[in-house]
Design a protein around this motif. Structure first.
Motif, short mmCIF file in Angstrom:
data_model
loop_
_atom_site.label_atom_id
_atom_site.label_comp_id
_atom_site.label_asym_id
_atom_site.label_seq_id
_atom_site.Cartn_x
_atom_site.Cartn_y
_atom_site.Cartn_z
N CYS A 6 0.83 -1.21 0.00
CA CYS A 6 0.00 0.00 0.00
C CYS A 6 0.87 1.26 0.00
CB CYS A 6 -0.92 0.00 1.22
SG CYS A 6 -1.90 1.51 1.40
N VAL A 8 -0.04 4.20 0.81
CA VAL A 8 -0.43 5.15 1.86
C VAL A 8 0.15 4.76 3.21
CG1 VAL A 8 -2.37 6.14 3.15
CG2 VAL A 8 -2.54 5.83 0.67
N CYS A 9 -0.14 3.54 3.67
CA CYS A 9 0.31 3.13 5.00
C CYS A 9 1.57 2.27 4.98
CB CYS A 9 -0.82 2.39 5.73
SG CYS A 9 -1.33 0.85 4.94
N LYS A 10 2.04 1.95 3.76
CA LYS A 10 3.28 1.18 3.59
C LYS A 10 3.24 -0.19 4.24
CE LYS A 10 4.81 4.85 1.60
NZ LYS A 10 4.80 4.93 0.11
N GLU A 14 -1.66 -3.98 -1.54
CA GLU A 14 -2.39 -2.91 -2.22
C GLU A 14 -3.49 -3.52 -3.08
OE1 GLU A 14 -3.35 0.18 -2.27
OE2 GLU A 14 -1.60 1.18 -3.09
N HIS A 18 -8.08 -3.80 1.01
CA HIS A 18 -7.19 -3.03 1.88
C HIS A 18 -7.49 -1.53 1.76
CE1 HIS A 18 -3.54 -1.93 4.08
NE2 HIS A 18 -3.41 -0.97 3.17
N ALA A 19 -7.65 -1.06 0.53
CA ALA A 19 -7.88 0.37 0.30
C ALA A 19 -9.16 0.85 0.95
CB ALA A 19 -7.91 0.65 -1.20
N GLU A 22 -8.99 -1.60 5.28
CA GLU A 22 -7.89 -1.84 6.20
C GLU A 22 -6.88 -0.71 6.31
OE1 GLU A 22 -7.54 -6.72 5.80
OE2 GLU A 22 -6.30 -5.44 4.53
N CYS A 23 -6.72 0.07 5.24
CA CYS A 23 -5.72 1.13 5.23
C CYS A 23 -6.03 2.17 6.31
CB CYS A 23 -5.69 1.80 3.86
SG CYS A 23 -4.43 3.08 3.70
N LYS A 24 -5.00 2.86 6.78
CA LYS A 24 -5.22 3.83 7.85
C LYS A 24 -6.19 4.93 7.44
CE LYS A 24 -1.21 6.81 6.84
NZ LYS A 24 0.05 7.37 7.39
N ARG A 77 -7.69 8.83 -1.11
CA ARG A 77 -6.39 8.16 -1.32
C ARG A 77 -5.65 8.81 -2.48
NH1 ARG A 77 -5.06 3.14 0.52
NH2 ARG A 77 -4.05 2.66 -1.47
#
Length: 279
Positions: A6, A8-10, A14, A18-19, A22-24, A77
């Motif tokens: 990802c 964004v949150c590394k 991806e 996740h997007a 789960e992503c921050k 995002r």
């Protein structure tokens, strides 16, 4: 071949789940949504499968809201990745709600007519069988004031309300934990009312699943779930089940009332006018 990480949150793969979940960025957005607890219980799978599951569990308006929030998350995002601009999560939720309301104003009459032809018992609250009492519970959260409102309503097989209760507590920064606390408190109210056979209904699918299992992997609610399990020995019959929010509207209204008044009250008769309105 290694899967992409990802941007964004590394961390995390991806992909679409996740997007959106789960992503921050996504987690911050859902935290401020009225569907926070429902979305925390979503199982990881491809997005079309997730949507199919949500359609079975939620009202159409809630499904529409989820779809719009996903679009807003994707837009946020892209803003962050390509322009370095951060979007306020609360602002994003407000935009999503406004979009859904605008859509409803345009298409509401047509959809309402269609839904009225397709209404089934699954879309409505149903009385418990003879010999049982149904206990509907819910939690509402005010993140800015760090308050949680709990609502409980108990009805007999005739659909008559015999007990209603509201309670306000401190918000512990976890919506699922608040929903679990609502289930636990509903059990306490049922015991106080000397009920032997009860059916607990919650619109939080994660809490329903945890309450029907033996263990919990969620550290922040493990003790509450353990307490809920212990109550099973105190009733002749106890079941805990998930229902769509449209079947839990009374408990939801009471939970919101608890936030407004910051009180803890149980009524067994002489319900106040505003509480009667919730029914």
């Amino acid at each position: 071949m290694q899967e992409p990480i990802c941007q964004v949150c590394k961390s995390g793969v991806e992909d679409a789940f996740h997007a959106f979940m789960e992503c921050k960025v996504a987690r911050k957005v859902w935290k401020y949504s009225y569907l926070a607890s429902e979305m925390q219980g979503v199982v990881r799978e491809d997005i079309p499968s997730v949507m199919q599951s949500l359609i079975k569990q939620m009202s159409m308006r809630e499904v529409e809201f989820v779809a719009v929030v996903w679009w807003e998350i994707w837009h946020a995002r892209n803003k962050l990745i390509f322009e370095g601009k951060r979007v306020n999560p609360m602002s994003l939720i407000a935009k999503a709600q406004a979009a859904v309301e605008a859509y409803q104003r345009v298409h509401g009459k047509e959809q309402t007519s269609k839904r009225s032809e397709d209404v089934s018992k699954q879309d409505q609250w149903c009385p418990p069988p003879v010999g049982f009492y149904k206990v509907n519970v819910d939690a509402a959260v005010h993140t800015e004031q760090q308050l949680t409102g709990l609502g409980v309503v108990i009805r007999n097989p005739q659909g008559q309300v015999i007990v209603a209760a509201v309670k306000s507590t401190k918000f512990q920064d976890n919506v699922t934990a608040a929903e679990a606390e609502a289930v636990k408190w509903g059990l306490e109210i049922a015991l106080e009312a000397r009920l032997a056979a009860v059916i607990i209904e919650t619109d939080c699918i994660e809490v329903a699943n945890l309450a029907n299992s033996k263990t919990s992997s969620r550290k922040e609610i493990v003790w509450t779930i353990s307490d809920i399990h212990s109550y099973k020995e105190k009733f002749q019959s106890l079941s805990i089940q998930h229902v769509p929010r449209c079947c839990n509207s009374c408990a939801h209204s009471l939970a919101k009332r608890a936030l407004r008044s910051s009180e803890t009250v149980t009524w067994k008769d002489n319900f106040p006018p505003d509480v009667l309105f919730c029914f």
